[in-house]
Write an enzyme that holds these catalytic residues in place. Structure first.
Site, PDB file in Angstrom:
ATOM      1  N   LYS A 170       0.857  -1.190   0.000  1.00 21.76           N
ATOM      2  CA  LYS A 170       0.000   0.000   0.000  1.00 21.76           C
ATOM      3  C   LYS A 170       0.892   1.238   0.000  1.00 21.76           C
ATOM      4  O   LYS A 170       1.002   1.972   0.989  1.00 21.76           O
ATOM      5  CB  LYS A 170      -0.939  -0.017   1.202  1.00 21.76           C
ATOM      6  CG  LYS A 170      -1.908  -1.195   1.185  1.00 21.76           C
ATOM      7  CD  LYS A 170      -2.753  -1.251   2.453  1.00 21.76           C
ATOM      8  CE  LYS A 170      -3.672  -2.465   2.438  1.00 21.76           C
ATOM      9  NZ  LYS A 170      -4.447  -2.596   3.689  1.00 21.76           N
ATOM     10  N   GLU A 187      -2.561 -16.741   2.874  1.00 23.15           N
ATOM     11  CA  GLU A 187      -3.479 -16.067   3.795  1.00 23.15           C
ATOM     12  C   GLU A 187      -4.611 -17.013   4.175  1.00 23.15           C
ATOM     13  O   GLU A 187      -5.167 -17.696   3.315  1.00 23.15           O
ATOM     14  CB  GLU A 187      -4.040 -14.825   3.090  1.00 23.15           C
ATOM     15  CG  GLU A 187      -5.087 -14.050   3.866  1.00 23.15           C
ATOM     16  CD  GLU A 187      -5.623 -12.896   3.043  1.00 23.15           C
ATOM     17  OE1 GLU A 187      -4.942 -11.857   2.978  1.00 23.15           O
ATOM     18  OE2 GLU A 187      -6.704 -13.030   2.449  1.00 23.15           O
ATOM     19  N   ASP A 211      -5.455 -13.465   8.658  1.00 23.09           N
ATOM     20  CA  ASP A 211      -6.121 -12.256   8.186  1.00 23.09           C
ATOM     21  C   ASP A 211      -7.353 -11.935   9.013  1.00 23.09           C
ATOM     22  O   ASP A 211      -8.294 -12.733   9.074  1.00 23.09           O
ATOM     23  CB  ASP A 211      -6.513 -12.425   6.706  1.00 23.09           C
ATOM     24  CG  ASP A 211      -7.161 -11.174   6.139  1.00 23.09           C
ATOM     25  OD1 ASP A 211      -6.618 -10.078   6.362  1.00 23.09           O
ATOM     26  OD2 ASP A 211      -8.206 -11.298   5.486  1.00 23.09           O
TER      27      ASP A 211
END
Length: 278
Positions: free
Chosen positions: A129, A194, A216
């Protein structure tokens, strides 16, 4: 893309066909000095990049450095002084400040998160990100602040997320196809997967074939259960919905890593200025 190539693009974007403000009122032979002044406490970052920016634009600029990347700074500290062509100082100052303010803001934020985990064995990771075009700088700033980099991009690590698993038809299918692909393409990459719940975790533990498991959006209670189930067989990473208030609780569950997107987004730049020395 190398840092030098990026610097070239940044100057092309900023200066275009000329800095007409500077060219119109500053003589070509004018000499001057400016210094980088800290206006907000934090962690300074980007000094080494700033030196490359100055050198790329005008190799005759002389830099006297007083601080280093990663130093904790206070209001009024001077990071460095630059002497040379006044035109060069004026044309490089905004680009240098943009880079250093952004990097210092990220380093400062990272150091705050690292401090929250002091005394545990958990390490802070960044994510993808990042701001398009300056990921290199932002991940460098995370390291300067005491954090660790996750994968740099999609190319240097396999990360099987929920959408990969769903599109592949399940956890075992995703892992098996990954290994087939890596073998067929002669790739040696670490594999992370994940999981969204304990059932998916049990499927991974039963099947194997990965290096790290990401939990997660697990609660701290579920994280403790997951860590016990994994029992040191794989690296464990927590991610999703973790805040400053809860991050310590996750670390105390015994996870190896906590990835925090907030290190590189929603970050305030550190206040710095580059002022003429009179």
């Amino acid at each position: 893309m190398t840092l030098k190539e990026q610097i070239r693009l940044w100057f092309a974007e900023d200066i275009g066909d000329g800095d007409h403000s500077t060219l119109s009122c500053i003589p070509a032979d004018a000499q001057g000095s400016q210094q980088l002044i800290v206006k907000q406490p934090g962690i300074i970052a980007g000094i080494e990049v700033a030196k490359q920016i100055f050198s790329f634009f005008d190799s005759s600029l002389r830099i006297t450095q007083f601080l280093n990347d990663g130093d904790r700074v206070r209001v009024g500290d001077v990071a460095f002084r630059v002497d040379g062509s006044t035109r060069s100082l004026l044309q490089t100052e905004r680009l240098m400040l943009n880079v250093m303010q952004r990097m210092s803001g990220i380093a400062t934020r990272t150091a705050e998160y690292v401090e929250l985990l002091r005394g545990t064995n958990t390490r802070i990771l960044d994510t993808r990100k990042t701001t398009p075009g300056i990921r290199l700088l932002e991940k460098m700033a995370v390291r300067i602040g005491g954090g660790d980099n996750h994968r740099f991009g999609l190319f240097d690590m396999v990360m099987l997320k929920d959408n990969h698993v769903d599109h592949a038809g399940g956890i075992t299918q995703a892992i098996d196809r990954c290994h087939e692909y890596l073998k067929a393409n002669n790739r040696d990459l670490r594999i992370e997967i994940e999981v969204r719940n304990l059932d998916e975790l049990r499927q991974v533990l039963s099947h194997g074939g990965v290096h790290r498991i990401m939990l997660d959006n697990f609660t701290p209670d579920l994280t403790r259960q997951a860590v016990r189930l994994i029992d040191h067989r794989y690296e464990v990473e927590s991610s999703g919905g973790i805040t400053r208030e809860t991050i310590r609780a996750y670390a105390e569950c015994g996870v190896d890593f906590i990835s925090v997107g907030a290190l590189t987004h929603h970050v305030s730049s550190l206040d710095l200025s580059f002022k003429a020395v009179r």
